[in-house]
Design a protein around this motif. Sequence first.
Motif, PDB file in Angstrom:
ATOM      1  N   VAL A 125     -49.662 -16.261  -6.856  1.00 48.71           N
ATOM      2  CA  VAL A 125     -48.627 -16.475  -7.861  1.00 48.71           C
ATOM      3  C   VAL A 125     -47.411 -15.624  -7.487  1.00 48.71           C
ATOM      4  CG1 VAL A 125     -48.033 -16.184 -10.293  1.00 48.71           C
ATOM      5  CG2 VAL A 125     -50.317 -16.975  -9.646  1.00 48.71           C
ATOM      6  N   ILE A 126     -46.213 -16.154  -7.703  1.00 52.78           N
ATOM      7  CA  ILE A 126     -44.992 -15.398  -7.411  1.00 52.78           C
ATOM      8  C   ILE A 126     -44.552 -14.639  -8.664  1.00 52.78           C
ATOM      9  CG2 ILE A 126     -42.582 -15.519  -6.711  1.00 52.78           C
ATOM     10  CD1 ILE A 126     -44.422 -16.298  -4.479  1.00 52.78           C
ATOM     11  N   PRO A 127     -44.647 -13.303  -8.695  1.00 52.67           N
ATOM     12  CA  PRO A 127     -44.102 -12.556  -9.828  1.00 52.67           C
ATOM     13  C   PRO A 127     -42.570 -12.565  -9.778  1.00 52.67           C
ATOM     14  CG  PRO A 127     -45.766 -11.277  -8.614  1.00 52.67           C
ATOM     15  CD  PRO A 127     -45.375 -12.438  -7.756  1.00 52.67           C
ATOM     16  N   VAL A 128     -41.951 -12.888 -10.893  1.00 58.42           N
ATOM     17  CA  VAL A 128     -40.493 -12.836 -11.012  1.00 58.42           C
ATOM     18  C   VAL A 128     -40.170 -11.684 -11.956  1.00 58.42           C
ATOM     19  CG1 VAL A 128     -38.394 -14.071 -11.656  1.00 58.42           C
ATOM     20  CG2 VAL A 128     -40.307 -15.320 -10.625  1.00 58.42           C
ATOM     21  N   VAL A 129     -39.555 -10.650 -11.420  1.00 54.74           N
ATOM     22  CA  VAL A 129     -39.367  -9.387 -12.136  1.00 54.74           C
ATOM     23  C   VAL A 129     -37.907  -9.227 -12.545  1.00 54.74           C
ATOM     24  CG1 VAL A 129     -39.673  -6.880 -12.027  1.00 54.74           C
ATOM     25  CG2 VAL A 129     -41.197  -8.389 -10.709  1.00 54.74           C
ATOM     26  N   ASN A 130     -37.717  -8.709 -13.741  1.00 54.35           N
ATOM     27  CA  ASN A 130     -36.379  -8.362 -14.203  1.00 54.35           C
ATOM     28  C   ASN A 130     -36.517  -7.180 -15.160  1.00 54.35           C
ATOM     29  OD1 ASN A 130     -33.616  -8.398 -14.640  1.00 54.35           O
ATOM     30  ND2 ASN A 130     -33.537 -10.519 -15.345  1.00 54.35           N
ATOM     31  N   GLU A 131     -35.413  -6.486 -15.378  1.00 51.16           N
ATOM     32  CA  GLU A 131     -35.427  -5.404 -16.358  1.00 51.16           C
ATOM     33  C   GLU A 131     -35.483  -6.002 -17.764  1.00 51.16           C
ATOM     34  OE1 GLU A 131     -34.332  -0.973 -16.989  1.00 51.16           O
ATOM     35  OE2 GLU A 131     -33.913  -2.065 -15.151  1.00 51.16           O
ATOM     36  N   ASN A 132     -36.214  -5.344 -18.649  1.00 54.76           N
ATOM     37  CA  ASN A 132     -36.273  -5.802 -20.040  1.00 54.76           C
ATOM     38  C   ASN A 132     -35.007  -5.329 -20.751  1.00 54.76           C
ATOM     39  OD1 ASN A 132     -36.853  -6.498 -22.648  1.00 54.76           O
ATOM     40  ND2 ASN A 132     -38.962  -5.802 -22.584  1.00 54.76           N
ATOM     41  N   ASP A 133     -33.957  -6.121 -20.607  1.00 53.56           N
ATOM     42  CA  ASP A 133     -32.640  -5.703 -21.087  1.00 53.56           C
ATOM     43  C   ASP A 133     -32.555  -5.580 -22.613  1.00 53.56           C
ATOM     44  OD1 ASP A 133     -31.619  -5.627 -18.501  1.00 53.56           O
ATOM     45  OD2 ASP A 133     -31.132  -7.759 -18.532  1.00 53.56           O
ATOM     46  N   VAL A 134     -33.486  -6.189 -23.330  1.00 57.03           N
ATOM     47  CA  VAL A 134     -33.449  -6.121 -24.787  1.00 57.03           C
ATOM     48  C   VAL A 134     -33.805  -4.720 -25.272  1.00 57.03           C
ATOM     49  CG1 VAL A 134     -34.463  -7.027 -26.917  1.00 57.03           C
ATOM     50  CG2 VAL A 134     -33.930  -8.570 -25.030  1.00 57.03           C
ATOM     51  N   THR A 135     -34.673  -4.031 -24.538  1.00 63.51           N
ATOM     52  CA  THR A 135     -35.134  -2.723 -24.997  1.00 63.51           C
ATOM     53  C   THR A 135     -34.581  -1.564 -24.177  1.00 63.51           C
ATOM     54  OG1 THR A 135     -37.122  -2.861 -23.623  1.00 63.51           O
ATOM     55  CG2 THR A 135     -37.278  -3.696 -25.877  1.00 63.51           C
ATOM     56  N   THR A 136     -33.888  -1.855 -23.084  1.00 63.90           N
ATOM     57  CA  THR A 136     -33.329  -0.781 -22.268  1.00 63.90           C
ATOM     58  C   THR A 136     -31.991  -1.225 -21.725  1.00 63.90           C
ATOM     59  OG1 THR A 136     -33.706   0.684 -20.377  1.00 63.90           O
ATOM     60  CG2 THR A 136     -34.475  -1.578 -20.163  1.00 63.90           C
ATOM     61  N   ILE A 137     -31.087  -0.276 -21.482  1.00 65.66           N
ATOM     62  CA  ILE A 137     -29.754  -0.657 -21.030  1.00 65.66           C
ATOM     63  C   ILE A 137     -29.456  -0.171 -19.623  1.00 65.66           C
ATOM     64  CG2 ILE A 137     -28.842  -0.664 -23.371  1.00 65.66           C
ATOM     65  CD1 ILE A 137     -27.473   2.013 -22.728  1.00 65.66           C
ATOM     66  N   GLU A 138     -30.445   0.434 -18.922  1.00 62.28           N
ATOM     67  CA  GLU A 138     -30.169   0.943 -17.581  1.00 62.28           C
ATOM     68  C   GLU A 138     -29.593  -0.123 -16.659  1.00 62.28           C
ATOM     69  OE1 GLU A 138     -33.498   3.770 -18.902  1.00 62.28           O
ATOM     70  OE2 GLU A 138     -32.869   1.722 -19.275  1.00 62.28           O
ATOM     71  N   ALA A 139     -30.210  -1.309 -16.658  1.00 66.94           N
ATOM     72  CA  ALA A 139     -29.770  -2.354 -15.724  1.00 66.94           C
ATOM     73  C   ALA A 139     -28.376  -2.842 -16.046  1.00 66.94           C
ATOM     74  CB  ALA A 139     -30.754  -3.518 -15.750  1.00 66.94           C
ATOM     75  N   LEU A 140     -27.944  -2.681 -17.302  1.00 66.30           N
ATOM     76  CA  LEU A 140     -26.635  -3.181 -17.700  1.00 66.30           C
ATOM     77  C   LEU A 140     -25.527  -2.170 -17.450  1.00 66.30           C
ATOM     78  CD1 LEU A 140     -27.653  -4.884 -21.045  1.00 66.30           C
ATOM     79  CD2 LEU A 140     -27.288  -5.960 -18.841  1.00 66.30           C
ATOM     80  N   THR A 141     -25.870  -0.945 -17.083  1.00 68.70           N
ATOM     81  CA  THR A 141     -24.833   0.069 -16.917  1.00 68.70           C
ATOM     82  C   THR A 141     -24.945   0.890 -15.643  1.00 68.70           C
ATOM     83  OG1 THR A 141     -26.191   1.620 -18.212  1.00 68.70           O
ATOM     84  CG2 THR A 141     -24.523   0.366 -19.393  1.00 68.70           C
ATOM     85  N   PHE A 142     -26.089   0.895 -14.976  1.00 65.92           N
ATOM     86  CA  PHE A 142     -26.298   1.811 -13.860  1.00 65.92           C
ATOM     87  C   PHE A 142     -26.790   1.140 -12.582  1.00 65.92           C
ATOM     88  CE2 PHE A 142     -27.022   4.468 -17.687  1.00 65.92           C
ATOM     89  CZ  PHE A 142     -25.911   5.283 -17.537  1.00 65.92           C
ATOM     90  N   GLY A 143     -26.191   0.021 -12.187  1.00 66.83           N
ATOM     91  CA  GLY A 143     -26.480  -0.485 -10.853  1.00 66.83           C
ATOM     92  C   GLY A 143     -27.411  -1.664 -10.770  1.00 66.83           C
ATOM     93  N   GLY A 144     -27.593  -2.385 -11.838  1.00 68.42           N
ATOM     94  CA  GLY A 144     -28.385  -3.604 -11.763  1.00 68.42           C
ATOM     95  C   GLY A 144     -29.828  -3.364 -11.411  1.00 68.42           C
ATOM     96  N   ASN A 145     -30.383  -4.316 -10.688  1.00 66.95           N
ATOM     97  CA  ASN A 145     -31.814  -4.293 -10.397  1.00 66.95           C
ATOM     98  C   ASN A 145     -32.157  -3.715  -9.033  1.00 66.95           C
ATOM     99  OD1 ASN A 145     -32.782  -5.360 -12.828  1.00 66.95           O
ATOM    100  ND2 ASN A 145     -32.444  -7.468 -12.163  1.00 66.95           N
ATOM    101  N   ASP A 146     -31.220  -3.104  -8.349  1.00 66.77           N
ATOM    102  CA  ASP A 146     -31.513  -2.556  -7.021  1.00 66.77           C
ATOM    103  C   ASP A 146     -32.582  -1.471  -7.074  1.00 66.77           C
ATOM    104  OD1 ASP A 146     -29.570  -4.120  -5.568  1.00 66.77           O
ATOM    105  OD2 ASP A 146     -28.027  -2.889  -6.509  1.00 66.77           O
ATOM    106  N   MET A 147     -32.412  -0.503  -7.993  1.00 64.54           N
ATOM    107  CA  MET A 147     -33.401   0.561  -8.100  1.00 64.54           C
ATOM    108  C   MET A 147     -34.721   0.037  -8.658  1.00 64.54           C
ATOM    109  SD  MET A 147     -34.240   3.601  -7.425  1.00 64.54           S
ATOM    110  CE  MET A 147     -32.667   4.354  -6.994  1.00 64.54           C
ATOM    111  N   LEU A 148     -34.657  -0.915  -9.580  1.00 61.91           N
ATOM    112  CA  LEU A 148     -35.879  -1.538 -10.086  1.00 61.91           C
ATOM    113  C   LEU A 148     -36.668  -2.150  -8.931  1.00 61.91           C
ATOM    114  CD1 LEU A 148     -37.768  -2.657 -12.291  1.00 61.91           C
ATOM    115  CD2 LEU A 148     -36.197  -4.600 -12.519  1.00 61.91           C
ATOM    116  N   ALA A 149     -35.989  -2.843  -8.026  1.00 61.08           N
ATOM    117  CA  ALA A 149     -36.659  -3.460  -6.885  1.00 61.08           C
ATOM    118  C   ALA A 149     -37.301  -2.405  -5.996  1.00 61.08           C
ATOM    119  CB  ALA A 149     -35.661  -4.290  -6.084  1.00 61.08           C
ATOM    120  N   ALA A 150     -36.609  -1.282  -5.794  1.00 62.22           N
ATOM    121  CA  ALA A 150     -37.168  -0.211  -4.962  1.00 62.22           C
ATOM    122  C   ALA A 150     -38.412   0.388  -5.611  1.00 62.22           C
ATOM    123  CB  ALA A 150     -36.117   0.871  -4.736  1.00 62.22           C
TER     124      ALA A 150
END
Length: 372
Positions: A125-150
């Motif tokens: 199965v292919i996991p499709v990952v994203n930040e849970n933007d509803v409960t956290t704002i890191e991805a919306l203010t500090f560099g998108g999903n690059d660090m999440l991917a790392a």
Amino acid sequence: MRFVIKVGTSLLTDNHHRLDGVFIRGLVKQIVEIQRAGHTVILVSSGAVASGRQELSLNHEKKNIPFRQALAAIGQGILIETYRKHFKKYGISVAQALLTSLDFTRRENFLNTKHVFELLLEKKVIPVVNENDVTTIEALTFGGNDMLAAEVASMVSADYLVIFTDVDGLLKEGKVMPVVEKIDDSIKALAGGSKNKHSIGGMAAKLEAAKYAMSSCVSMFIVNGRKKDILKRVVESCETRGTADNDYSLLPAKNPGTFFPSGISCIDSQKKWMKPQIKKNTWIEVDAGASGALKKFGKSLLPSGIAGVHGGFQRGDVVSVKYLHEEIAYGQINYGSADLDKIKRHRSDEIEGLLGFSFEPEAIHRDRMVIL
């Protein structure tokens, strides 16, 4: 090989800032091809806000964070459905994983998430990952999903993190740097801002992700995601690199972008992380058979080889392993001390009957253990 692929908003959207179906279709096709070649893939995808914007047919939008979070809430379902539709044509299922920073800092969250990823990959199965933007704002203010991917790449012990962007790689004097072995101030000075007003991350965020990945024994690429068959070229480069004995001078002609080698072995990385985490005044006592399996063959520690449980610890703690009072290993435990005491001396297929549940067949998996 195991790949984590990150795709940002600048690639996923067209000139009208709506989801680009042509690009997504091509991306899915490339992922399917490398999966069929025997590799495993986790996709970290932006695009939820763009999907929400498209759903509401907005010409203008508010720039405040709650409004973008609302767009993400609307768009997450649309985004995963888009991927599901395209992957389904190839008979492949997808799974959505919305994560926050807590899933990497809380021990239980981390282990549970890691085990789910492993099971999904095992089932192709292919996991499709994203930040849970509803409960956290890191991805919306500090560099998108690059660090999440790392962080995901580190969590699943990926071989390579591949960041798709809209440039050919890290540029120096107008030319792509084929290899960056160390991220210092001179490298950071090469990073500019994001050219896409709807894209949160820029090259600086990607370099921070590369620094994190390299320190976690994960090598990374920055490549132009719009180039034809770019993922195939990355995989071919990785296969060549595996036979080149880290002689990077052989590789620039084949490099599809900028390559960031990890420069650290996973064993060294685990030793560095685990050693200070060993729970004091606690240990697991193993029998002669388990001791031999660990020291001679590097096997996982099974409950059947455990003779005694000493001290109190929780699932996810790093615990010392001893034979005849001599420490022979240490590793991250899959069961708390109370549960482990119940299943010691028992086969792995008896765990569920004894506890009423089962996490893993191993007490400590060999990938999360250091043999002394």
